[in-house]
Design a protein around this motif. Structure first.
Motif, PDB file in Angstrom:
ATOM      1  N   GLU A   1       0.805  -1.269   0.064  1.00  0.00           N
ATOM      2  CA  GLU A   1       0.048  -0.033   0.056  1.00  0.00           C
ATOM      3  C   GLU A   1       0.687   1.150  -0.010  1.00  0.00           C
ATOM      4  OE1 GLU A   1      -4.153  -1.296   2.119  1.00  0.00           O
ATOM      5  OE2 GLU A   1      -2.369  -1.029   3.494  1.00  0.00           O
ATOM      6  N   ARG A   2       2.049   1.184   0.920  1.00  0.00           N
ATOM      7  CA  ARG A   2       2.842   2.425   0.836  1.00  0.00           C
ATOM      8  C   ARG A   2       3.448   2.472  -0.470  1.00  0.00           C
ATOM      9  NH1 ARG A   2       5.968   0.468   6.415  1.00  0.00           N
ATOM     10  NH2 ARG A   2       4.012   1.099   7.643  1.00  0.00           N
ATOM     11  N   ARG A   3       3.806   1.364  -1.243  1.00  0.00           N
ATOM     12  CA  ARG A   3       4.387   1.733  -2.678  1.00  0.00           C
ATOM     13  C   ARG A   3       3.401   2.317  -3.377  1.00  0.00           C
ATOM     14  NH1 ARG A   3       7.405  -3.070  -0.987  1.00  0.00           N
ATOM     15  NH2 ARG A   3       5.710  -4.471  -1.533  1.00  0.00           N
TER      16      ARG A   3
ATOM     17  N   GLU B   1       3.800   5.863  -5.653  1.00  0.00           N
ATOM     18  CA  GLU B   1       3.626   5.894  -7.121  1.00  0.00           C
ATOM     19  C   GLU B   1       2.533   6.831  -7.561  1.00  0.00           C
ATOM     20  OE1 GLU B   1       4.954   5.527 -10.818  1.00  0.00           O
ATOM     21  OE2 GLU B   1       6.134   4.812  -9.114  1.00  0.00           O
ATOM     22  N   GLU B   2       1.339   6.594  -6.896  1.00  0.00           N
ATOM     23  CA  GLU B   2       0.216   7.441  -6.989  1.00  0.00           C
ATOM     24  C   GLU B   2       0.479   8.911  -6.773  1.00  0.00           C
ATOM     25  OE1 GLU B   2      -3.569   8.220  -8.126  1.00  0.00           O
ATOM     26  OE2 GLU B   2      -2.796   6.175  -8.027  1.00  0.00           O
ATOM     27  N   PHE B   3       1.315   9.175  -5.739  1.00  0.00           N
ATOM     28  CA  PHE B   3       1.712  10.692  -5.581  1.00  0.00           C
ATOM     29  C   PHE B   3       2.555  11.158  -6.728  1.00  0.00           C
ATOM     30  CE2 PHE B   3       4.970  13.406  -4.031  1.00  0.00           C
ATOM     31  CZ  PHE B   3       4.502  14.539  -3.941  1.00  0.00           C
ATOM     32  N   LYS B   4       3.662  10.235  -7.042  1.00  0.00           N
ATOM     33  CA  LYS B   4       4.356  10.534  -8.159  1.00  0.00           C
ATOM     34  C   LYS B   4       3.891  11.061  -9.449  1.00  0.00           C
ATOM     35  CE  LYS B   4       8.567   8.568  -6.078  1.00  0.00           C
ATOM     36  NZ  LYS B   4       9.640   7.612  -6.256  1.00  0.00           N
ATOM     37  N   THR B   5       2.766  10.159  -9.889  1.00  0.00           N
ATOM     38  CA  THR B   5       1.947  10.375 -10.889  1.00  0.00           C
ATOM     39  C   THR B   5       0.893  11.467 -10.985  1.00  0.00           C
ATOM     40  OG1 THR B   5       0.711   8.527 -10.560  1.00  0.00           O
ATOM     41  CG2 THR B   5       2.632   8.404 -11.944  1.00  0.00           C
TER      42      THR B   5
ATOM     43  N   ARG C   1      11.110   9.981   1.881  1.00  0.00           N
ATOM     44  CA  ARG C   1      12.637  10.021   2.608  1.00  0.00           C
ATOM     45  C   ARG C   1      13.293   8.713   2.399  1.00  0.00           C
ATOM     46  NH1 ARG C   1      12.202  11.356   7.608  1.00  0.00           N
ATOM     47  NH2 ARG C   1      12.864   9.389   8.064  1.00  0.00           N
ATOM     48  N   ILE C   2      12.355   7.591   2.866  1.00  0.00           N
ATOM     49  CA  ILE C   2      12.979   6.281   3.233  1.00  0.00           C
ATOM     50  C   ILE C   2      13.226   5.873   1.726  1.00  0.00           C
ATOM     51  CG2 ILE C   2      12.320   4.121   3.805  1.00  0.00           C
ATOM     52  CD1 ILE C   2      11.043   5.284   6.455  1.00  0.00           C
ATOM     53  N   GLU C   3      12.248   5.769   0.653  1.00  0.00           N
ATOM     54  CA  GLU C   3      12.412   5.548  -0.475  1.00  0.00           C
ATOM     55  C   GLU C   3      13.515   6.090  -1.022  1.00  0.00           C
ATOM     56  OE1 GLU C   3       9.602   4.865  -4.612  1.00  0.00           O
ATOM     57  OE2 GLU C   3       9.924   6.996  -3.663  1.00  0.00           O
TER      58      GLU C   3
END
Length: 109
Positions: A18-20, A24-28, A52-54
């Protein structure tokens, strides 16, 4: 994806998947972090921490290598960064190449 699942402590909990997906949803999305968090009912500090962790997990690092005694004829080095930006650096000699790489590695400290 339901972002309002509660773990009993009053806080929403998310699986790694869910975090990933949210990252990804945020980035796009084209949205600011604040707008995205409002839309998904997500704490902005949580998203900031995940990003930050990513970023830290995906950082490129250098390691020291030994060059063989054989002559290597290189007059430039192409460096491709994770964001696909390319930098071409002229290198007049093997010694300068070693110096350049040591200096670049020092920038990571």
């Amino acid at each position: 994806m339901d972002t309002n699942e509660n773990n009993g402590s009053g806080r929403a909990s998310y699986t790694d998947e869910e975090r990933r997906e949210l990252i990804e949803e945020f980035k796009t999305s084209g949205l600011t972090q604040a707008a995205f968090c409002r839309e998904w009912n997500l704490n902005s500090k949580t998203l900031t921490r995940w990003l930050r962790i990513e970023r830290e997990d995906n950082e490129v690092s250098f390691c020291e290598v030994a060059l063989s005694g054989e002559a290597v004829l290189v007059d430039e080095v192409l460096i491709r960064l994770p964001n696909q930006v390319e930098v071409v650096v002229p290198v007049p000699s093997q010694e300068k190449l070693g110096s350049l790489l040591r200096e670049a590695a020092g920038c990571l400290d």
